[in-house]
Design a protein around this motif. Structure first.
Motif, PDB file in Angstrom:
ATOM      1  N   ARG A 393      40.466  42.003  43.382  1.00 21.11           N
ATOM      2  CA  ARG A 393      39.733  41.297  42.340  1.00 21.11           C
ATOM      3  C   ARG A 393      40.395  39.953  42.032  1.00 21.11           C
ATOM      4  O   ARG A 393      39.732  38.928  41.871  1.00 21.11           O
ATOM      5  CB  ARG A 393      39.656  42.153  41.084  1.00 21.11           C
ATOM      6  CG  ARG A 393      38.639  41.637  40.050  1.00 21.11           C
ATOM      7  CD  ARG A 393      38.777  42.359  38.741  1.00 21.11           C
ATOM      8  NE  ARG A 393      39.049  43.783  38.900  1.00 21.11           N
ATOM      9  CZ  ARG A 393      39.751  44.494  38.028  1.00 21.11           C
ATOM     10  NH1 ARG A 393      40.286  43.899  36.969  1.00 21.11           N
ATOM     11  NH2 ARG A 393      39.946  45.777  38.209  1.00 21.11           N
ATOM     12  N   LYS A 394      41.730  39.966  41.987  1.00 18.99           N
ATOM     13  CA  LYS A 394      42.454  38.717  41.779  1.00 18.99           C
ATOM     14  C   LYS A 394      42.273  37.775  42.971  1.00 18.99           C
ATOM     15  O   LYS A 394      42.151  36.554  42.807  1.00 18.99           O
ATOM     16  CB  LYS A 394      43.937  39.005  41.566  1.00 18.99           C
ATOM     17  CG  LYS A 394      44.248  39.768  40.290  1.00 18.99           C
ATOM     18  CD  LYS A 394      45.735  40.067  40.194  1.00 18.99           C
ATOM     19  CE  LYS A 394      46.064  40.835  38.919  1.00 18.99           C
ATOM     20  NZ  LYS A 394      47.513  41.175  38.833  1.00 18.99           N
ATOM     21  N   ALA A 395      42.247  38.348  44.174  1.00 16.12           N
ATOM     22  CA  ALA A 395      42.067  37.528  45.371  1.00 16.12           C
ATOM     23  C   ALA A 395      40.701  36.847  45.363  1.00 16.12           C
ATOM     24  O   ALA A 395      40.576  35.691  45.774  1.00 16.12           O
ATOM     25  CB  ALA A 395      42.216  38.400  46.619  1.00 16.12           C
ATOM     26  N   VAL A 396      39.673  37.550  44.903  1.00 19.18           N
ATOM     27  CA  VAL A 396      38.331  36.954  44.815  1.00 19.18           C
ATOM     28  C   VAL A 396      38.346  35.773  43.859  1.00 19.18           C
ATOM     29  O   VAL A 396      37.794  34.689  44.145  1.00 19.18           O
ATOM     30  CB  VAL A 396      37.297  38.003  44.370  1.00 19.18           C
ATOM     31  CG1 VAL A 396      35.958  37.338  44.023  1.00 19.18           C
ATOM     32  CG2 VAL A 396      37.088  39.040  45.463  1.00 19.18           C
ATOM     33  N   SER A 402      39.728  28.257  44.912  1.00 17.02           N
ATOM     34  CA  SER A 402      40.212  27.395  46.000  1.00 17.02           C
ATOM     35  C   SER A 402      39.056  26.803  46.795  1.00 17.02           C
ATOM     36  O   SER A 402      39.158  25.680  47.312  1.00 17.02           O
ATOM     37  CB  SER A 402      41.137  28.190  46.924  1.00 17.02           C
ATOM     38  OG  SER A 402      40.432  29.226  47.580  1.00 17.02           O
ATOM     39  N   GLN A 403      37.944  27.540  46.898  1.00 17.83           N
ATOM     40  CA  GLN A 403      36.773  27.022  47.614  1.00 17.83           C
ATOM     41  C   GLN A 403      36.210  25.784  46.914  1.00 17.83           C
ATOM     42  O   GLN A 403      35.861  24.785  47.567  1.00 17.83           O
ATOM     43  CB  GLN A 403      35.703  28.112  47.711  1.00 17.83           C
ATOM     44  CG  GLN A 403      34.423  27.681  48.397  1.00 17.83           C
ATOM     45  CD  GLN A 403      33.399  28.790  48.458  1.00 17.83           C
ATOM     46  OE1 GLN A 403      33.697  29.859  48.984  1.00 17.83           O
ATOM     47  NE2 GLN A 403      32.222  28.547  47.912  1.00 17.83           N
ATOM     48  N   LYS A 404      36.145  25.828  45.594  1.00 10.69           N
ATOM     49  CA  LYS A 404      35.643  24.676  44.846  1.00 10.69           C
ATOM     50  C   LYS A 404      36.575  23.480  45.025  1.00 10.69           C
ATOM     51  O   LYS A 404      36.114  22.333  45.216  1.00 10.69           O
ATOM     52  CB  LYS A 404      35.519  25.031  43.367  1.00 10.69           C
ATOM     53  CG  LYS A 404      34.468  26.090  43.069  1.00 10.69           C
ATOM     54  CD  LYS A 404      34.445  26.444  41.584  1.00 10.69           C
ATOM     55  CE  LYS A 404      33.428  27.534  41.303  1.00 10.69           C
ATOM     56  NZ  LYS A 404      33.409  27.912  39.867  1.00 10.69           N
ATOM     57  N   LEU A 405      37.875  23.716  45.002  1.00  6.09           N
ATOM     58  CA  LEU A 405      38.834  22.632  45.203  1.00  6.09           C
ATOM     59  C   LEU A 405      38.747  22.078  46.619  1.00  6.09           C
ATOM     60  O   LEU A 405      38.882  20.854  46.827  1.00  6.09           O
ATOM     61  CB  LEU A 405      40.258  23.129  44.931  1.00  6.09           C
ATOM     62  CG  LEU A 405      40.607  23.437  43.470  1.00  6.09           C
ATOM     63  CD1 LEU A 405      41.993  24.050  43.372  1.00  6.09           C
ATOM     64  CD2 LEU A 405      40.526  22.165  42.623  1.00  6.09           C
ATOM     65  N   THR A 427      36.968  33.315  51.053  1.00  4.80           N
ATOM     66  CA  THR A 427      36.158  33.788  49.926  1.00  4.80           C
ATOM     67  C   THR A 427      35.272  34.951  50.342  1.00  4.80           C
ATOM     68  O   THR A 427      35.198  35.983  49.652  1.00  4.80           O
ATOM     69  CB  THR A 427      35.296  32.639  49.375  1.00  4.80           C
ATOM     70  OG1 THR A 427      36.141  31.575  48.941  1.00  4.80           O
ATOM     71  CG2 THR A 427      34.444  33.123  48.211  1.00  4.80           C
ATOM     72  N   LEU A 428      34.592  34.810  51.483  1.00  2.33           N
ATOM     73  CA  LEU A 428      33.718  35.885  51.963  1.00  2.33           C
ATOM     74  C   LEU A 428      34.519  37.146  52.272  1.00  2.33           C
ATOM     75  O   LEU A 428      34.106  38.261  51.919  1.00  2.33           O
ATOM     76  CB  LEU A 428      32.958  35.422  53.201  1.00  2.33           C
ATOM     77  CG  LEU A 428      32.033  36.457  53.846  1.00  2.33           C
ATOM     78  CD1 LEU A 428      30.980  36.933  52.845  1.00  2.33           C
ATOM     79  CD2 LEU A 428      31.366  35.897  55.095  1.00  2.33           C
ATOM     80  N   ASP A 429      35.668  36.997  52.910  1.00  2.00           N
ATOM     81  CA  ASP A 429      36.495  38.161  53.246  1.00  2.00           C
ATOM     82  C   ASP A 429      36.969  38.880  51.987  1.00  2.00           C
ATOM     83  O   ASP A 429      36.972  40.118  51.923  1.00  2.00           O
ATOM     84  CB  ASP A 429      37.686  37.732  54.086  1.00  2.00           C
ATOM     85  CG  ASP A 429      37.287  37.277  55.481  1.00  2.00           C
ATOM     86  OD1 ASP A 429      36.144  37.571  55.884  1.00  2.00           O
ATOM     87  OD2 ASP A 429      38.111  36.612  56.146  1.00  2.00           O
ATOM     88  N   ALA A 430      37.386  38.109  50.985  1.00  4.20           N
ATOM     89  CA  ALA A 430      37.878  38.722  49.749  1.00  4.20           C
ATOM     90  C   ALA A 430      36.754  39.438  49.010  1.00  4.20           C
ATOM     91  O   ALA A 430      36.939  40.555  48.514  1.00  4.20           O
ATOM     92  CB  ALA A 430      38.508  37.654  48.858  1.00  4.20           C
ATOM     93  N   GLN A 431      35.582  38.813  48.936  1.00  2.00           N
ATOM     94  CA  GLN A 431      34.444  39.450  48.267  1.00  2.00           C
ATOM     95  C   GLN A 431      34.022  40.724  49.004  1.00  2.00           C
ATOM     96  O   GLN A 431      33.738  41.752  48.377  1.00  2.00           O
ATOM     97  CB  GLN A 431      33.278  38.472  48.186  1.00  2.00           C
ATOM     98  CG  GLN A 431      33.511  37.300  47.243  1.00  2.00           C
ATOM     99  CD  GLN A 431      32.412  36.265  47.335  1.00  2.00           C
ATOM    100  OE1 GLN A 431      31.721  36.145  48.357  1.00  2.00           O
ATOM    101  NE2 GLN A 431      32.237  35.495  46.261  1.00  2.00           N
ATOM    102  N   SER A 432      33.991  40.648  50.324  1.00  2.00           N
ATOM    103  CA  SER A 432      33.599  41.807  51.127  1.00  2.00           C
ATOM    104  C   SER A 432      34.604  42.943  50.972  1.00  2.00           C
ATOM    105  O   SER A 432      34.231  44.113  50.815  1.00  2.00           O
ATOM    106  CB  SER A 432      33.473  41.405  52.595  1.00  2.00           C
ATOM    107  OG  SER A 432      33.157  42.516  53.394  1.00  2.00           O
TER     108      SER A 432
END
Length: 456
Positions: A393-396, A402-405, A427-432
């Motif tokens: 959850r923290k990684a997401v 970081s994606q926005k930056l 981002t996709l890996d963390a969400q998945s």
């Protein structure tokens, strides 16, 4: 003479009728601890009487109800219960007299020299009675073995119900997760399409090289391929769930859109209590008892058998005389049969049934130890999965930030395209991964309820 027979009978009873072994359901070949080595004592809730209710999901309850009513594997298990009960009746029938009746009519023709032939009919009614007096309890033990087997089969059916409910719930959670995974990938594709358009525009203005555009388009194509894999997983999971429900596998995705919340931590109880709650352990113990009864029954094959038989009937050319009690003839026999030499058949059967009893004892102990392992494993897995879910959850949160930056930095020429694309993949890996571990927590909780023998 009678005194000799009585003494012989008493000797056979004392030497041939062994007492059934006294089995203790808590003897599992290992010392049981006073509590589980895993889990969180002191902050847990009692095991729910019906675990499906704690998820507060009406569609899940309906699916489990439908599966319990329509699943063909469960119907086959129910048929096995009926067959086992019928077999117990068959094996117990020898304790009662067997009565047979037959009626017949014959046409008889007699030829006499010089007088031609005469023809007449003969009516016949016969009956027979046979009964082995179960003095030593051999037939009773054989019947008790079948009844214990029927109890085990009944318990197997109960366990099959619990297993089916668990598989339905886990398939349901997997289907929801797959749909959520598809939604995450679809959103990632939309975001990557925007990035690809951004890079294409910068390429057309001569601000970036063609390699940047190629890398962005490759990354977009990879996400689109991942979406196809996820959608294939959705249809496969949906069809597997429909088979559990006893339906045609059309691939209906259902309308569920969110995973239910994980219920609070439960109290697993004491290890010794599991032996009386788990259906597979109870069934294994019943089969052990059945093997003991069969071994006892086979040992009594050495003893003499006392049988009573009766036969009689009437025969007449006149049907009215056939039912006349005065025309009835009958006889009764009482017999004693003591096996002296059977070529090793009886000893072989005794040895075989004793070996099967030892096998059943070992299988029971192994089943019990495996039940303990499943509980310990589920308790440990829940602790690790909870910690993993918190980390992911923290990684997401971090990858989304970081994606926005990364987008801002790329627009201003501060980073290379590979860094930007890597932020999207992260981002996709963390969400998945977070969706996956959330579903695993729910599935593991189902495993824990099943391991503890929880009802539905």
């Amino acid at each position: 003479m009678i005194g000799v027979f009585v003494r012989l009978a008493l000797f056979l009873i004392l030497t041939g009728c062994n007492i059934l072994p006294q089995r203790d359901q808590h003897e599992v070949g290992a010392k049981l601890p006073h509590q589980w080595s895993e889990g969180q004592p002191g902050i847990s809730q009692p095991i729910p009487e019906q675990w499906v209710e704690v998820f507060d999901d009406l569609q899940l309850r309906d699916l489990i109800k439908a599966a319990l009513a329509n699943n063909y594997e469960l119907k086959a298990a129910a048929a096995r219960v009926d067959a086992a009960i019928a077999q117990a009746r068959i094996d117990g029938s020898g304790r009662w007299p067997q009565i047979f009746f037959s009626a017949d009519h014959q046409q008889v023709q007699i030829r006499e020299a010089g007088f031609g032939s005469s023809r007449f009919g003969v009516f016949e009614a016969l009956f027979g009675v046979s009964w082995e007096v179960d003095v030593w309890g051999r037939i009773r033990d054989f019947h008790q073995a079948a009844m214990s087997e029927a109890d085990a089969t009944q318990t197997d059916f109960y366990g099959a119900r619990l297993s089916l409910a668990a598989r339905v719930a886990q398939s349901y959670f997997e289907l929801i997760e797959a749909k959520l995974q598809a939604a995450v990938v679809e959103q990632s594709i939309k975001d990557r399409t925007i990035i690809a358009d951004l890079v294409r525009g910068r390429f057309q203005r001569g601000l970036v090289r063609g390699l940047d555009l190629r890398l962005a388009l490759t990354d977009l194509a990879s996400a689109e391929a991942q979406l196809k894999i996820t959608r294939n997983r959705i249809q496969a999971t949906a069809r597997r769930l429909e088979i559990l429900l006893g339906r045609y596998p059309e691939g209906d995705e259902l309308q569920a859109i969110a995973l239910p919340s994980l219920p609070g931590v439960i109290a697993a109880g004491l290890p010794a209590e599991l032996l009386e709650r788990r259906p597979d352990v109870t069934a294994a113990f019943s089969r052990l008892q059945a093997a003991d009864f069969r071994a006892s029954s086979s040992r009594k094959l050495r003893l003499p058998r006392i049988t009573l038989t009766a036969a009689g009937g009437t025969r007449s050319a006149d049907l009215t005389e056939l039912v006349d009690p005065r025309s009835l003839a009958w006889n009764v026999f009482a017999g004693l049969m003591q096996p002296l030499f059977t070529g090793g058949r009886i000893e072989g059967e005794i040895f075989r049934n004793q070996a099967r009893a030892e096998e059943a004892l070992s299988l029971y102990k192994n089943t019990a130890l495996n039940a303990f392992r499943e509980v310990e494993q589920a308790l440990a897995a829940e602790e690790w999965l909870r910690e993993q879910e918190i980390s992911l959850r923290k990684a997401v949160e971090q990858t989304e930030a970081s994606q926005k930056l990364a987008v801002y930095s790329y627009r201003n020429g501060l980073i290379q395209i590979l860094t930007l694309l890597d932020s999207y993949r992260s981002t996709l890996d963390a969400q998945s991964a977070h969706l996956s571990v959330t579903r695993q927590l729910l599935s593991n909780r189902i495993n824990l309820y099943l391991a503890l023998g929880g009802d539905v």
